[in-house]
Design a protein around this motif. Structure first.
Motif, mmCIF file in Angstrom:
data_model
loop_
_atom_site.group_PDB
_atom_site.id
_atom_site.type_symbol
_atom_site.label_atom_id
_atom_site.label_comp_id
_atom_site.label_asym_id
_atom_site.label_seq_id
_atom_site.Cartn_x
_atom_site.Cartn_y
_atom_site.Cartn_z
ATOM 1 N N GLU A 58 0.824 -1.209 0.000
ATOM 2 C CA GLU A 58 0.000 0.000 0.000
ATOM 3 C C GLU A 58 0.862 1.265 0.000
ATOM 4 N N VAL A 59 1.889 1.309 0.827
ATOM 5 C CA VAL A 59 2.779 2.475 0.877
ATOM 6 C C VAL A 59 3.511 2.634 -0.452
ATOM 7 N N ALA A 60 4.044 1.528 -0.985
ATOM 8 C CA ALA A 60 4.802 1.585 -2.239
ATOM 9 C C ALA A 60 3.925 2.039 -3.401
ATOM 10 N N LEU A 61 2.731 1.472 -3.524
ATOM 11 C CA LEU A 61 1.838 1.850 -4.623
ATOM 12 C C LEU A 61 1.369 3.287 -4.460
ATOM 13 N N THR A 62 1.099 3.715 -3.242
ATOM 14 C CA THR A 62 0.722 5.110 -2.991
ATOM 15 C C THR A 62 1.837 6.049 -3.427
ATOM 16 N N SER A 63 3.073 5.697 -3.123
ATOM 17 C CA SER A 63 4.213 6.524 -3.535
ATOM 18 C C SER A 63 4.343 6.565 -5.053
ATOM 19 N N LEU A 64 4.163 5.424 -5.715
ATOM 20 C CA LEU A 64 4.217 5.382 -7.169
ATOM 21 C C LEU A 64 3.142 6.295 -7.761
ATOM 22 N N LEU A 65 1.950 6.256 -7.205
ATOM 23 C CA LEU A 65 0.857 7.089 -7.700
ATOM 24 C C LEU A 65 1.085 8.563 -7.383
ATOM 25 N N THR A 66 1.750 8.864 -6.272
ATOM 26 C CA THR A 66 2.111 10.246 -5.943
ATOM 27 C C THR A 66 3.060 10.798 -6.995
ATOM 28 N N ALA A 67 4.053 10.001 -7.376
ATOM 29 C CA ALA A 67 4.987 10.415 -8.424
ATOM 30 C C ALA A 67 4.251 10.598 -9.748
ATOM 31 N N LEU A 68 3.338 9.679 -10.071
ATOM 32 C CA LEU A 68 2.575 9.777 -11.312
ATOM 33 C C LEU A 68 1.726 11.044 -11.336
ATOM 34 N N ARG A 69 1.049 11.337 -10.228
ATOM 35 C CA ARG A 69 0.220 12.552 -10.171
ATOM 36 C C ARG A 69 1.075 13.808 -10.289
ATOM 37 N N ALA A 70 2.236 13.816 -9.657
ATOM 38 C CA ALA A 70 3.141 14.967 -9.744
ATOM 39 C C ALA A 70 3.617 15.187 -11.178
#
Length: 137
Positions: A58-70
């Motif tokens: 969950e933390v890893a995928l959230t971070s990946l999606l944070t980078a994608l949104r940025a």
């Protein structure tokens, strides 16, 4: 934060993910292709958080999606995802819980995905790492 590299790419390093050392969290290429660096369950201070593979996923995928949104994307822009897994049996035993995390964070969008078993990741405490590529509209 976006930075131009002068070579047709933008390096994206959102402050929520902490300062990267030796990599960018996301790279946006000409034509709006986004290459997403592998993300583990690192917090902003560079510590692995989460005791289980589900928590870390969950933390890893959230971070990946944070980078994608940025980088200007959204979860449905993911075209490819690679999941590196330290303990495949543990991951498979928790597949339903991991699926619920996926549904919560991404919904019913499923990019081309690979799960690869590895002996360990960069941080020895890391149980899972996700890396991806997105195509922006």
């Amino acid at each position: 934060m976006m930075q131009g590299s002068g070579s047709g790419m933008e390096l994206v390093n959102p402050p929520e993910l902490g300062e990267p050392k030796g990599f960018s969290h996301a790279v946006v290429g000409t034509g709006r292709v986004v290459f997403l660096a592998g993300q583990t369950a690192l917090d902003r201070e560079g510590r692995i958080v989460g005791d289980t593979v589900v928590d870390q996923f969950e933390v890893a995928l959230t971070s990946l999606l944070t980078a994608l949104r940025a980088a200007g994307g959204q979860p449905t822009d993911l075209a490819s995802l690679t999941i590196y897994i330290v303990d495949m049996d543990d991951y498979k035993a928790h597949a339903r819980e991991i699926g619920r995390v996926w549904k919560t964070l991404i919904g019913s969008h499923y990019p081309a995905t690979a799960g690869i078993g590895v002996s360990r990741l960069w941080d020895v405490e890391a149980l899972v790492e996700v890396q991806g590529m997105a195509l922006l509209r």
